[in-house]
Motif scaffolding. Structure first.
Motif, PDB file in Angstrom:
ATOM      1  N   UNK A   1       0.850  -1.200   0.000  1.00 33.84           N
ATOM      2  CA  UNK A   1       0.000   0.000   0.000  1.00 33.84           C
ATOM      3  C   UNK A   1       0.882   1.245   0.000  1.00 33.84           C
ATOM      4  N   UNK A   2       1.920   1.239   0.818  1.00 32.03           N
ATOM      5  CA  UNK A   2       2.828   2.383   0.885  1.00 32.03           C
ATOM      6  C   UNK A   2       3.565   2.590  -0.437  1.00 32.03           C
ATOM      7  N   UNK A   3       4.033   1.509  -1.024  1.00 31.56           N
ATOM      8  CA  UNK A   3       4.753   1.611  -2.294  1.00 31.56           C
ATOM      9  C   UNK A   3       3.833   2.071  -3.424  1.00 31.56           C
ATOM     10  N   UNK A   4       2.598   1.581  -3.417  1.00 27.22           N
ATOM     11  CA  UNK A   4       1.613   2.036  -4.418  1.00 27.22           C
ATOM     12  C   UNK A   4       1.320   3.521  -4.245  1.00 27.22           C
ATOM     13  N   UNK A   5       1.234   3.966  -2.988  1.00 29.41           N
ATOM     14  CA  UNK A   5       0.971   5.383  -2.715  1.00 29.41           C
ATOM     15  C   UNK A   5       2.140   6.237  -3.196  1.00 29.41           C
ATOM     16  N   UNK A   6       3.353   5.760  -2.987  1.00 29.88           N
ATOM     17  CA  UNK A   6       4.530   6.504  -3.449  1.00 29.88           C
ATOM     18  C   UNK A   6       4.498   6.669  -4.964  1.00 29.88           C
ATOM     19  N   UNK A   7       4.148   5.601  -5.650  1.00 29.04           N
ATOM     20  CA  UNK A   7       4.048   5.628  -7.110  1.00 29.04           C
ATOM     21  C   UNK A   7       2.964   6.604  -7.557  1.00 29.04           C
ATOM     22  N   UNK A   8       1.813   6.561  -6.884  1.00 28.89           N
ATOM     23  CA  UNK A   8       0.694   7.449  -7.222  1.00 28.89           C
ATOM     24  C   UNK A   8       1.019   8.912  -6.943  1.00 28.89           C
ATOM     25  N   UNK A   9       1.814   9.168  -5.917  1.00 25.58           N
ATOM     26  CA  UNK A   9       2.173  10.546  -5.567  1.00 25.58           C
ATOM     27  C   UNK A   9       3.059  11.172  -6.639  1.00 25.58           C
ATOM     28  N   UNK A  10       3.833  10.362  -7.311  1.00 25.74           N
ATOM     29  CA  UNK A  10       4.697  10.871  -8.373  1.00 25.74           C
ATOM     30  C   UNK A  10       5.620  11.971  -7.876  1.00 25.74           C
ATOM     31  N   UNK A  11       5.854  12.946  -8.735  1.00 23.38           N
ATOM     32  CA  UNK A  11       6.741  14.059  -8.391  1.00 23.38           C
ATOM     33  C   UNK A  11       6.004  15.231  -7.773  1.00 23.38           C
ATOM     34  N   UNK A  12       4.677  15.201  -7.813  1.00 28.49           N
ATOM     35  CA  UNK A  12       3.927  16.377  -7.352  1.00 28.49           C
ATOM     36  C   UNK A  12       3.639  16.376  -5.858  1.00 28.49           C
ATOM     37  N   UNK A  13       3.696  15.225  -5.205  1.00 24.20           N
ATOM     38  CA  UNK A  13       3.415  15.135  -3.770  1.00 24.20           C
ATOM     39  C   UNK A  13       4.555  14.396  -3.076  1.00 24.20           C
ATOM     40  N   UNK A  14       5.104  15.002  -2.022  1.00 22.74           N
ATOM     41  CA  UNK A  14       6.117  14.321  -1.213  1.00 22.74           C
ATOM     42  C   UNK A  14       5.383  13.424  -0.217  1.00 22.74           C
ATOM     43  N   UNK A  15       5.606  12.143  -0.336  1.00 20.93           N
ATOM     44  CA  UNK A  15       5.003  11.175   0.575  1.00 20.93           C
ATOM     45  C   UNK A  15       6.030  10.875   1.662  1.00 20.93           C
ATOM     46  N   UNK A  16       5.628  11.072   2.913  1.00 23.30           N
ATOM     47  CA  UNK A  16       6.529  10.849   4.042  1.00 23.30           C
ATOM     48  C   UNK A  16       5.889   9.833   4.973  1.00 23.30           C
ATOM     49  N   UNK A  17       6.680   8.893   5.430  1.00 21.78           N
ATOM     50  CA  UNK A  17       6.186   7.834   6.304  1.00 21.78           C
ATOM     51  C   UNK A  17       6.855   7.970   7.669  1.00 21.78           C
ATOM     52  N   UNK A  18       6.038   8.042   8.709  1.00 15.70           N
ATOM     53  CA  UNK A  18       6.542   8.022  10.082  1.00 15.70           C
ATOM     54  C   UNK A  18       6.441   6.591  10.570  1.00 15.70           C
ATOM     55  N   UNK A  19       7.547   6.040  11.021  1.00 15.15           N
ATOM     56  CA  UNK A  19       7.515   4.644  11.447  1.00 15.15           C
ATOM     57  C   UNK A  19       8.532   4.401  12.561  1.00 15.15           C
ATOM     58  N   UNK A  20       8.219   3.417  13.386  1.00 18.67           N
ATOM     59  CA  UNK A  20       9.101   2.963  14.455  1.00 18.67           C
ATOM     60  C   UNK A  20       8.799   1.485  14.691  1.00 18.67           C
ATOM     61  N   UNK A  21       9.583   0.837  15.489  1.00 21.43           N
ATOM     62  CA  UNK A  21       9.311  -0.549  15.875  1.00 21.43           C
ATOM     63  C   UNK A  21       9.219  -1.497  14.693  1.00 21.43           C
ATOM     64  N   UNK A  22       8.248  -2.408  14.756  1.00 20.48           N
ATOM     65  CA  UNK A  22       8.079  -3.434  13.728  1.00 20.48           C
ATOM     66  C   UNK A  22       7.833  -2.869  12.320  1.00 20.48           C
TER      67      UNK A  22
END
Length: 106
Positions: free
Chosen positions: A59-80
């Motif tokens: 889902x995250x990788x698909x979202x990154x692809x969909x965001x393209x160059x026009x939207x910076x997709x940032x993921x906050x993550x910790x732990x598992x």
């Protein structure tokens, strides 16, 4: 559990609990809707997630692809979730942070 909040003008998709095959459709829908508006930034907060499956990672990788160059997709993550992202080297494609980066929403 899933919610969307704003940090300034930035939509923040907040997931909690487990991200797997069962929760994937709802998460994908919410992220797709946020990215479709073409904001400058979209943050996906996984800090409340205890388990991120490979399906959730897609889902995250698909979202990154969909965001393209026009939207910076940032993921906050910790732990598992962070462990899954780094083990699969998805952090080479996703911008992953442990806290909101400086300047987000400005």
């Amino acid at each position: 559990m899933l919610s969307v909040r704003r940090f300034g003008v930035v939509p923040v998709v907040i997931a909690e609990g487990t991200v797997d095959l069962r929760t994937r459709p709802q998460l994908a829908h919410v992220i797709t809707a946020a990215v479709a508006r073409q904001p400058a930034d979209v943050v996906i907060d996984l800090t409340g997630v205890g388990f991120l499956s490979v399906t959730g990672l897609h889902v995250l990788l698909d979202a990154r692809r969909a965001a393209g160059d026009r939207t910076r997709l940032r993921v906050l993550a910790a732990g598992e979730p962070l462990r899954m992202i780094t083990l699969t080297e998805a952090d080479q494609v996703l911008a992953v942070y442990s806290a909101l980066p400086d300047g987000t929403g400005h």
